[in-house]
Design a protein around this motif. Structure first.
Motif, PDB file in Angstrom:
ATOM      1  N   ALA A 174      -0.622   2.709  13.056  1.00 21.05           N
ATOM      2  CA  ALA A 174       0.521   3.787  12.551  1.00 21.05           C
ATOM      3  C   ALA A 174       1.813   3.205  13.083  1.00 21.05           C
ATOM      4  O   ALA A 174       2.833   2.995  12.143  1.00 21.05           O
ATOM      5  N   PHE A 175       1.793   2.890  14.555  1.00 24.73           N
ATOM      6  CA  PHE A 175       3.190   2.348  14.957  1.00 24.73           C
ATOM      7  C   PHE A 175       3.540   1.014  14.349  1.00 24.73           C
ATOM      8  O   PHE A 175       4.726   0.992  13.822  1.00 24.73           O
ATOM      9  N   ARG A 176       2.697   0.147  14.327  1.00 28.57           N
ATOM     10  CA  ARG A 176       2.979  -1.238  13.765  1.00 28.57           C
ATOM     11  C   ARG A 176       3.352  -1.211  12.384  1.00 28.57           C
ATOM     12  O   ARG A 176       4.483  -1.789  12.021  1.00 28.57           O
ATOM     13  N   GLN A 177       2.767  -0.300  11.547  1.00 31.38           N
ATOM     14  CA  GLN A 177       3.019  -0.250   9.922  1.00 31.38           C
ATOM     15  C   GLN A 177       4.465   0.276   9.902  1.00 31.38           C
ATOM     16  O   GLN A 177       5.174   0.036   8.966  1.00 31.38           O
ATOM     17  N   GLY A 178       4.698   1.266  10.818  1.00 29.01           N
ATOM     18  CA  GLY A 178       6.137   2.062  10.441  1.00 29.01           C
ATOM     19  C   GLY A 178       7.068   0.888  10.857  1.00 29.01           C
ATOM     20  O   GLY A 178       8.092   0.804  10.211  1.00 29.01           O
ATOM     21  N   ALA A 179       6.740  -0.147  11.862  1.00 26.98           N
ATOM     22  CA  ALA A 179       8.177  -0.838  12.318  1.00 26.98           C
ATOM     23  C   ALA A 179       8.039  -2.066  11.357  1.00 26.98           C
ATOM     24  O   ALA A 179       9.110  -2.337  10.996  1.00 26.98           O
ATOM     25  N   VAL A 180       7.032  -2.473  10.884  1.00 26.58           N
ATOM     26  CA  VAL A 180       6.938  -3.617   9.761  1.00 26.58           C
ATOM     27  C   VAL A 180       7.458  -3.398   8.262  1.00 26.58           C
ATOM     28  O   VAL A 180       8.404  -3.988   8.078  1.00 26.58           O
ATOM     29  N   THR A 181       7.254  -2.156   8.112  1.00 27.60           N
ATOM     30  CA  THR A 181       7.755  -1.550   6.958  1.00 27.60           C
ATOM     31  C   THR A 181       9.418  -1.507   6.680  1.00 27.60           C
ATOM     32  O   THR A 181       9.808  -1.578   5.927  1.00 27.60           O
ATOM     33  N   CYS A 182       9.723  -0.957   8.025  1.00 27.40           N
ATOM     34  CA  CYS A 182      11.073  -0.686   8.174  1.00 27.40           C
ATOM     35  C   CYS A 182      11.921  -2.297   8.290  1.00 27.40           C
ATOM     36  O   CYS A 182      12.822  -2.355   7.502  1.00 27.40           O
ATOM     37  N   LEU A 183      11.186  -3.047   8.859  1.00 25.58           N
ATOM     38  CA  LEU A 183      11.841  -4.250   9.214  1.00 25.58           C
ATOM     39  C   LEU A 183      11.807  -5.229   8.001  1.00 25.58           C
ATOM     40  O   LEU A 183      12.680  -6.191   7.544  1.00 25.58           O
ATOM     41  N   LEU A 184      10.640  -5.080   7.007  1.00 28.46           N
ATOM     42  CA  LEU A 184      10.690  -5.859   5.980  1.00 28.46           C
ATOM     43  C   LEU A 184      11.357  -5.448   4.733  1.00 28.46           C
ATOM     44  O   LEU A 184      11.345  -6.097   3.781  1.00 28.46           O
ATOM     45  N   ASN A 185      12.286  -4.310   4.899  1.00 29.13           N
ATOM     46  CA  ASN A 185      12.960  -3.950   3.615  1.00 29.13           C
ATOM     47  C   ASN A 185      14.380  -4.630   3.675  1.00 29.13           C
ATOM     48  O   ASN A 185      14.963  -4.534   4.338  1.00 29.13           O
ATOM     49  N   PRO A 186      14.385  -5.256   2.583  1.00 25.53           N
ATOM     50  CA  PRO A 186      15.557  -6.305   2.396  1.00 25.53           C
ATOM     51  C   PRO A 186      16.661  -5.380   2.250  1.00 25.53           C
ATOM     52  O   PRO A 186      17.720  -5.743   2.589  1.00 25.53           O
ATOM     53  N   LYS A 187      16.610  -4.114   1.540  1.00 29.76           N
ATOM     54  CA  LYS A 187      17.636  -3.320   1.174  1.00 29.76           C
ATOM     55  C   LYS A 187      18.547  -2.837   2.609  1.00 29.76           C
ATOM     56  O   LYS A 187      19.594  -2.605   2.633  1.00 29.76           O
ATOM     57  N   ALA A 188      17.506  -2.667   3.512  1.00 31.26           N
ATOM     58  CA  ALA A 188      17.858  -2.121   4.960  1.00 31.26           C
ATOM     59  C   ALA A 188      19.094  -3.292   5.539  1.00 31.26           C
ATOM     60  O   ALA A 188      20.177  -2.854   6.167  1.00 31.26           O
ATOM     61  N   TYR A 189      18.768  -4.508   5.519  1.00 32.78           N
ATOM     62  CA  TYR A 189      19.565  -5.599   6.091  1.00 32.78           C
ATOM     63  C   TYR A 189      20.965  -5.700   5.004  1.00 32.78           C
ATOM     64  O   TYR A 189      22.075  -5.602   5.791  1.00 32.78           O
ATOM     65  N   LEU A 190      20.815  -5.322   4.029  1.00 33.29           N
ATOM     66  CA  LEU A 190      22.185  -5.463   3.234  1.00 33.29           C
ATOM     67  C   LEU A 190      23.012  -4.162   3.440  1.00 33.29           C
ATOM     68  O   LEU A 190      24.022  -4.085   3.509  1.00 33.29           O
ATOM     69  N   PHE A 191      22.266  -2.870   3.729  1.00 34.62           N
ATOM     70  CA  PHE A 191      23.118  -1.720   3.985  1.00 34.62           C
ATOM     71  C   PHE A 191      23.564  -1.919   5.439  1.00 34.62           C
ATOM     72  O   PHE A 191      24.841  -1.506   5.438  1.00 34.62           O
ATOM     73  N   ASN A 245      -0.263  13.047  16.044  1.00 32.50           N
ATOM     74  CA  ASN A 245      -0.085  11.894  16.889  1.00 32.50           C
ATOM     75  C   ASN A 245       0.051  10.790  16.167  1.00 32.50           C
ATOM     76  O   ASN A 245       0.880  10.033  16.332  1.00 32.50           O
ATOM     77  N   ALA A 246      -0.713  10.376  14.762  1.00 31.81           N
ATOM     78  CA  ALA A 246      -0.241   9.596  14.150  1.00 31.81           C
ATOM     79  C   ALA A 246       0.927   9.539  13.376  1.00 31.81           C
ATOM     80  O   ALA A 246       1.620   8.346  13.154  1.00 31.81           O
ATOM     81  N   GLY A 247       1.280  10.455  13.002  1.00 35.93           N
ATOM     82  CA  GLY A 247       2.666  10.926  12.509  1.00 35.93           C
ATOM     83  C   GLY A 247       3.783  10.655  13.683  1.00 35.93           C
ATOM     84  O   GLY A 247       4.682   9.789  13.069  1.00 35.93           O
ATOM     85  N   LEU A 248       3.556  10.881  14.665  1.00 37.78           N
ATOM     86  CA  LEU A 248       4.562  10.491  15.722  1.00 37.78           C
ATOM     87  C   LEU A 248       4.685   9.230  16.170  1.00 37.78           C
ATOM     88  O   LEU A 248       5.803   8.487  16.197  1.00 37.78           O
ATOM     89  N   SER A 249       3.413   8.467  15.965  1.00 37.59           N
ATOM     90  CA  SER A 249       3.375   6.981  16.222  1.00 37.59           C
ATOM     91  C   SER A 249       4.168   6.445  15.119  1.00 37.59           C
ATOM     92  O   SER A 249       4.650   5.236  15.176  1.00 37.59           O
ATOM     93  N   ALA A 250       3.858   6.769  13.940  1.00 40.44           N
ATOM     94  CA  ALA A 250       4.761   6.218  12.657  1.00 40.44           C
ATOM     95  C   ALA A 250       6.047   6.277  12.847  1.00 40.44           C
ATOM     96  O   ALA A 250       7.043   5.199  12.578  1.00 40.44           O
ATOM     97  N   THR A 251       6.581   7.577  13.467  1.00 42.06           N
ATOM     98  CA  THR A 251       8.045   7.845  13.615  1.00 42.06           C
ATOM     99  C   THR A 251       8.635   6.907  14.563  1.00 42.06           C
ATOM    100  O   THR A 251       9.780   6.066  14.557  1.00 42.06           O
ATOM    101  N   ALA A 252       7.761   6.632  15.623  1.00 38.48           N
ATOM    102  CA  ALA A 252       8.109   5.754  16.751  1.00 38.48           C
ATOM    103  C   ALA A 252       8.191   4.193  16.202  1.00 38.48           C
ATOM    104  O   ALA A 252       9.302   3.376  16.621  1.00 38.48           O
ATOM    105  N   GLY A 253       7.405   3.726  15.277  1.00 36.92           N
ATOM    106  CA  GLY A 253       7.527   2.533  14.781  1.00 36.92           C
ATOM    107  C   GLY A 253       8.777   2.280  13.946  1.00 36.92           C
ATOM    108  O   GLY A 253       9.604   1.373  13.991  1.00 36.92           O
TER     109      GLY A 253
END
Length: 211
Positions: free
Chosen positions: A112-129, A38-46
Motif C-alpha cells: 500500500a505504501f509503495r503503490q501510493g508513492a509510485v502512483t504519486c511519483l509517476l504522475n507527469p501532471k504533478a511535475y508540470l504542476f 492501517n492500509a489506508g494510513l500506509s497508502a497515505t504515507a506513500g
C-alpha cells in the motif's frame, strides 16, 4: 508581500489542491475500505513520500533557474500564472463527482505504501504542476531556497496527512459522503478553482512588478 503572507498563500493553495477528490484520495479510500485503516494510513504515507520528493524536485528546479538563468525564472512566473489560471477555469467549469470506490490490489501495508508513492511519483501532471507553482513561492529574497523548500515540504506532507489520514480513519463515512454528495464535491472543486485564479492573478502581478 512578506514571507509569512507568502506561506499563508501557499497553504491556501495547497489545501485547495489536496481537498479536490482525485486519484490519491480514491487510492487511500480503496485501501482503507478493503484492507482496513492501517492500509489506508500506509497508502497515505506513500503519497506523503511522493509529495516530499516532488518538493525536492521543485526546489532543485527553482534553485537552478535562479542561479543559472534568472531571466528564464521570470518567464516561468508568467507561465505558472497562466497554467494555474487554466486549472482554475477548468475546475470552475467542471462537475466533480465520485461514483464509486474500487477495490484495492494491495496485499500488505508495504505494498500500500509503495503503490501510493509510485502512483504519486509517476504522475507527469504533478511535475508540470510543481514547475508551474513552486517558482511562485520559492523566492531568493526570502532566504535560502533549500530552507524555504523544507518549510513548504513539511507543510505539504502535514496537509496530506491531515486530509488523507483523516479519510483513512473515517473511511466508511468519507466514502458515503463523497458518493452521496456530488453537490459538495462540485462546490469544493469550484472553490479550489477560485483559489487558483486568485493566486494566478497575484503571481502575474508580482512577475510584472519584478520585470
Amino acid at each position: 508581500m512578506t514571507y509569512t503572507e507568502n506561506l499563508w498563500l501557499f497553504l491556501t493553495l495547497l489545501f485547495g489542491i489536496i481537498i479536490i477528490p482525485g486519484m490519491d484520495m480514491l487510492f487511500v479510500l480503496a485501501n482503507s475500505l478493503t484492507r482496513g485503516r492501517n492500509a489506508g494510513l500506509s497508502a497515505t504515507a506513500g503519497i506523503m513520500a511522493g509529495g516530499a520528493i516532488h518538493t525536492l524536485f521543485g526546489a532543485l528546479a527553482v534553485g537552478i533557474l535562479t542561479t543559472l538563468a534568472p531571466s528564464v525564472f521570470t518567464v516561468m512566473l508568467f507561465f505558472g500564472a497562466g497554467y494555474m489560471a487554466w486549472i482554475g477555469i477548468t475546475l470552475m467549469r467542471s462537475s466533480i463527482a465520485i461514483d464509486a470506490v474500487g477495490t484495492a490490489t494491495a496485499r500488505s501495508l508495504w505494498v500500500a505504501f509503495r503503490q501510493g508513492a509510485v502512483t504519486c511519483l509517476l504522475n507527469p501532471k504533478a511535475y508540470l504542476f510543481v514547475l508551474a507553482v513552486y517558482p511562485q513561492f520559492l523566492k531568493p529574497q526570502y532566504g535560502a531556497i533549500w530552507s524555504q523548500a523544507l518549510v513548504m515540504g513539511v507543510m505539504t506532507v502535514l496537509m496530506q496527512l491531515g486530509i488523507y489520514g483523516g479519510l483513512a480513519l473515517a473511511a466508511g463515512r468519507s466514502r458515503d459522503f463523497l458518493v452521496s454528495s456530488p453537490q459538495a464535491t462540485m462546490l469544493a472543486g469550484r472553490a479550489a478553482g477560485v483559489i487558483f485564479i486568485v493566486v494566478a492573478g497575484l503571481t502575474a502581478w508580482h512577475g510584472w512588478a519584478a520585470s
